[in-house]
Design a protein around this motif. Sequence first.
Motif, mmCIF file in Angstrom:
data_model
loop_
_atom_site.group_PDB
_atom_site.id
_atom_site.type_symbol
_atom_site.label_atom_id
_atom_site.label_comp_id
_atom_site.label_asym_id
_atom_site.label_seq_id
_atom_site.Cartn_x
_atom_site.Cartn_y
_atom_site.Cartn_z
ATOM 1 N N SER A 196 0.815 -1.222 0.000
ATOM 2 C CA SER A 196 0.000 0.000 0.000
ATOM 3 C C SER A 196 0.848 1.271 0.000
ATOM 4 C CB SER A 196 -0.926 0.022 1.217
ATOM 5 O OG SER A 196 -0.161 0.207 2.410
ATOM 6 N N GLY A 197 2.091 1.154 0.455
ATOM 7 C CA GLY A 197 2.940 2.329 0.588
ATOM 8 C C GLY A 197 2.720 3.093 1.873
ATOM 9 N N LEU A 198 1.767 2.638 2.712
ATOM 10 C CA LEU A 198 1.481 3.323 3.968
ATOM 11 C C LEU A 198 2.547 3.031 5.017
ATOM 12 C CD1 LEU A 198 -2.346 2.646 4.227
ATOM 13 C CD2 LEU A 198 -1.236 4.801 3.608
ATOM 14 N N ILE A 199 2.771 3.986 5.882
ATOM 15 C CA ILE A 199 3.671 3.823 7.017
ATOM 16 C C ILE A 199 2.813 3.386 8.195
ATOM 17 C CG2 ILE A 199 5.343 4.950 8.520
ATOM 18 C CD1 ILE A 199 5.534 7.121 6.213
ATOM 19 N N ILE A 200 3.115 2.240 8.779
ATOM 20 C CA ILE A 200 2.360 1.741 9.917
ATOM 21 C C ILE A 200 3.149 2.072 11.177
ATOM 22 C CG2 ILE A 200 1.230 -0.241 10.965
ATOM 23 C CD1 ILE A 200 0.247 0.518 8.106
ATOM 24 N N VAL A 201 2.518 2.793 12.090
ATOM 25 C CA VAL A 201 3.192 3.304 13.285
ATOM 26 C C VAL A 201 2.537 2.723 14.533
ATOM 27 C CG1 VAL A 201 3.820 5.380 14.574
ATOM 28 C CG2 VAL A 201 3.707 5.451 12.075
ATOM 29 N N LEU A 202 3.355 2.282 15.476
ATOM 30 C CA LEU A 202 2.858 1.855 16.780
ATOM 31 C C LEU A 202 2.845 3.070 17.699
ATOM 32 C CD1 LEU A 202 2.019 -0.161 18.949
ATOM 33 C CD2 LEU A 202 4.437 -0.646 19.319
ATOM 34 N N ASP A 203 1.654 3.463 18.130
ATOM 35 C CA ASP A 203 1.485 4.583 19.047
ATOM 36 C C ASP A 203 1.719 4.060 20.462
ATOM 37 O OD1 ASP A 203 0.073 6.292 20.991
ATOM 38 O OD2 ASP A 203 -0.608 7.386 19.226
ATOM 39 N N GLY A 204 2.768 4.524 21.109
ATOM 40 C CA GLY A 204 3.159 4.027 22.415
ATOM 41 C C GLY A 204 2.275 4.472 23.557
ATOM 42 N N THR A 205 1.514 5.528 23.391
ATOM 43 C CA THR A 205 0.623 6.003 24.441
ATOM 44 C C THR A 205 -0.749 5.351 24.342
ATOM 45 O OG1 THR A 205 1.773 8.125 24.522
ATOM 46 C CG2 THR A 205 -0.420 8.049 25.475
ATOM 47 N N GLU A 206 -1.274 5.283 23.146
ATOM 48 C CA GLU A 206 -2.616 4.740 22.923
ATOM 49 C C GLU A 206 -2.592 3.234 22.663
ATOM 50 O OE1 GLU A 206 -5.456 6.526 23.209
ATOM 51 O OE2 GLU A 206 -4.209 8.226 23.787
ATOM 52 N N ASN A 207 -1.382 2.640 22.521
ATOM 53 C CA ASN A 207 -1.266 1.233 22.148
ATOM 54 C C ASN A 207 -2.112 0.937 20.916
ATOM 55 O OD1 ASN A 207 0.575 0.468 24.152
ATOM 56 N ND2 ASN A 207 -1.076 0.366 25.640
ATOM 57 N N ALA A 208 -1.939 1.759 19.909
ATOM 58 C CA ALA A 208 -2.710 1.653 18.672
ATOM 59 C C ALA A 208 -1.761 1.556 17.486
ATOM 60 C CB ALA A 208 -3.601 2.877 18.511
ATOM 61 N N LEU A 209 -2.268 0.976 16.401
ATOM 62 C CA LEU A 209 -1.559 0.993 15.128
ATOM 63 C C LEU A 209 -2.213 2.048 14.257
ATOM 64 C CD1 LEU A 209 -1.165 -2.817 14.469
ATOM 65 C CD2 LEU A 209 0.612 -1.211 15.163
ATOM 66 N N ILE A 210 -1.388 2.928 13.729
ATOM 67 C CA ILE A 210 -1.885 4.044 12.933
ATOM 68 C C ILE A 210 -1.207 4.005 11.568
ATOM 69 C CG2 ILE A 210 -2.028 6.559 12.758
ATOM 70 C CD1 ILE A 210 -2.038 6.613 15.845
#
Length: 93
Positions: A65-79
């Motif tokens: 997809s070309g998207l950057i998948i980021v682990l949010d360390g505060t919300e424990n979410a994948l963005i």
Amino acid sequence: IAFGTISDIALDVAGNRLLVADTLLDAIIAVDLDTGARTLLSDPSTPDEANPIKAPRGLALDQDSGLIIVLDGTENALIAVNPDNGSRVVISR
């Protein structure tokens, strides 16, 4: 753009850049591999305040997809971050 605290990096071969997760800045920064120029891709207010990333702990580039998948360390979410405009979408919380 000066780095704060780098938590992870990923190579974007197609874009000829290094993607940097910075926990101090709550940001994703792109570094041009030819020039070293740094571009702010996404932070709590760039491009807007929707789904802000807080304390990014890790990142990966989805080659399909070309998207950057980021682990949010505060919300424990994948963005997912659009590498062209920095827009963010929560894909898992």
